[in-house]
Write an enzyme that holds these catalytic residues in place. Structure first.
Site, PDB file in Angstrom:
ATOM      1  CB  ALA A 171      44.773  42.112  40.239  1.00 53.43           C
ATOM      2  CG  MET A 172      39.756  45.195  41.815  1.00 59.25           C
ATOM      3  SD  MET A 172      38.828  46.637  42.406  1.00 59.25           S
ATOM      4  CE  MET A 172      37.146  45.987  42.388  1.00 59.25           C
ATOM      5  N   GLY A 224      34.936  40.590  38.089  1.00 60.27           N
ATOM      6  CA  GLY A 224      34.143  39.433  38.482  1.00 60.27           C
ATOM      7  C   GLY A 224      33.894  39.408  39.975  1.00 60.27           C
ATOM      8  CB  SER A 274      39.012  40.416  41.612  1.00 60.55           C
ATOM      9  OG  SER A 274      38.091  40.789  40.610  1.00 60.55           O
ATOM     10  CB  CYS A 307      47.356  36.280  30.902  1.00 62.80           C
ATOM     11  SG  CYS A 307      46.580  37.844  31.364  1.00 62.80           S
ATOM     12  N   GLY A 339      42.021  37.529  43.223  1.00 59.68           N
ATOM     13  CA  GLY A 339      40.906  36.651  43.540  1.00 59.68           C
ATOM     14  C   GLY A 339      41.127  35.215  43.129  1.00 59.68           C
ATOM     15  CB  CYS A 363      39.835  37.166  28.163  1.00 60.81           C
ATOM     16  SG  CYS A 363      41.549  37.555  27.728  1.00 60.81           S
TER      17      CYS A 363
END
Length: 381
Positions: free
Chosen positions: A26-27, A30, A33, A120, A144, A217
């Protein structure tokens, strides 16, 4: 296949070569990750990078300091190109709106202090994205996050990160045993963030010096009230500021502008004793203020508990643990008294101030780094 001490297992806990082990990373775009993806690709794993687009791509480009924004999607794609593994961007805008943003707005309007990052992880990243990873025939999904997955006598356990300053256990308490079995957290054992950035430089990643994301976010400037007003027009209705004895002390321009424990910005100066926000009455449109001692809480009702202990939650009348009621506070000794399969009354052995509905109460072992799950505070006091 669960991770164990078998020397024949690879670093992700599977009895086969890395090249035959598919892992979805899961990128977010940042450094954390990105390092995970680069590390696993460098070790020879069959890496597939996935980035979620959580809101309008064009609008997101202008949002600084937010995760999953337009520039982050670009950065994640660039890392994948550099390291030679496939990368996909999934449109989760509607899912994110329904599962996270709408509840955030409604909870805030109800006088709570929600933590959308937990929702989330719970409803998007570790649910829908995890299922997508399985659809891609991945053996596991890596993130990450700074948290550790260790193997105990009864299977995978959730543990705090080695670096207490980076630990993200408060935001991951709702990870279920089934999810934990599938997830991997390659950064949880690192001593500090400098070690992560050093790895990013070692892998030649352009994001090595990229600043950490700040704020929620979809609230990149920290102005919760303005976001709520956009989501729920007419929500900022004026009302009275009333003290704990019912005396009107002033007026306000909307309950959504206040949080439990707030002292500054009340507009009722000149008092011999400082007053704090001790309660929000949304129906009456009142902000109730009182002396600091009124913020002290010893007993907290908690619901929607995710239990990660080895024994059934209701098998004991009491559990002696440490709990954290705010992400920025250290755990303190407490007693959990189950009142149902996923509800409990938490007694804090040392009373806390500013406990607020909508926040999480996370359970920690008092003798190790293990996390026993947690639940949601639904009525402060």
């Amino acid at each position: 296949m669960a991770l164990d001490s078998d020397a024949n297992l690879n670093s992700l806990g599977f009895a086969k070569p890395p090249a035959e082990t598919r892992v979805v990373v899961a990128m977010s775009g940042g450094v954390d990750s990105s390092v995970v993806a680069a590390k696993l690709a460098d070790e020879g794993y069959d890496v597939v990078g996935v980035t979620l687009q959580l809101y309008d791509h064009g609008a997101a480009l202008a949002k600084k300091g937010a995760c999953c924004a337009g520039i982050d999607i670009h950065d994640a794609r660039h890392v994948a190109e550099e390291k030679g593994f496939p990368h996909y961007v999934l449109d989760y805008e509607n899912i994110f709106q329904d599962a996270v943003i709408d509840e955030f707005a409604d909870s805030y309007l109800a006088g709570a202090t929600p933590v959308p990052c937990i929702r989330c992880n719970e409803r998007v990243k570790f649910k829908d994205l995890l299922e997508t990873a399985k659809d891609l025939d991945a053996d596991c999904m890596a993130t990450g996050h700074y948290i550790q997955r260790k193997t105990g006598p009864n299977g995978p356990e959730l543990h705090s990160a080695e670096d207490a300053n980076r630990d993200q256990s408060y935001f991951l308490f709702s990870t279920t045993p089934e999810q934990l079995d599938y997830l991997r957290f390659p950064l949880g054992h690192l001593p500090n963030k400098d070690a992560t950035r050093a790895m990013a430089s070692e892998y030649g990643l352009a994001v090595a010096d990229k600043p950490d994301s700040q704020d929620i976010c979809f609230v990149p400037d920290g102005d919760y009230a303005s976001v709520i007003e956009k989501l729920r027009p007419g929500s900022a209705e004026p009302g009275e500021i009333v003290d704990h004895e019912g005396n009107v002390r002033g007026t306000h321009n909307g309950v959504i502008h206040y949080t439990i424990g707030q002292r500054r910005g009340l507009g009722i100066g000149g008092l011999s004793t400082p007053l704090y926000v001790v309660r929000l009455d949304v129906d009456a449109k009142q902000v109730i203020v009182g002396p600091k001692e009124m913020l002290t809480t010893r007993v907290i009702p908690v619901r929607e508990i995710n239990w990660l202990g080895d024994e059934p939650f209701e098998s004991r009348a009491e559990w002696h643990v440490a709990v954290k009621v705010r992400s920025t506070r250290p755990p303190h000794d407490a007693i959990i008294r189950p009142t149902g399969s996923d509800t409990a009354e938490i007694e804090l052995l040392t009373p806390e101030t500013g406990v607020s509905p909508g926040q999480a109460c996370v359970f920690y072992d008092t003798e190790s780094s293990r996390i026993f799950g947690g639940g949601w505070i639904w009525r402060g006091y």
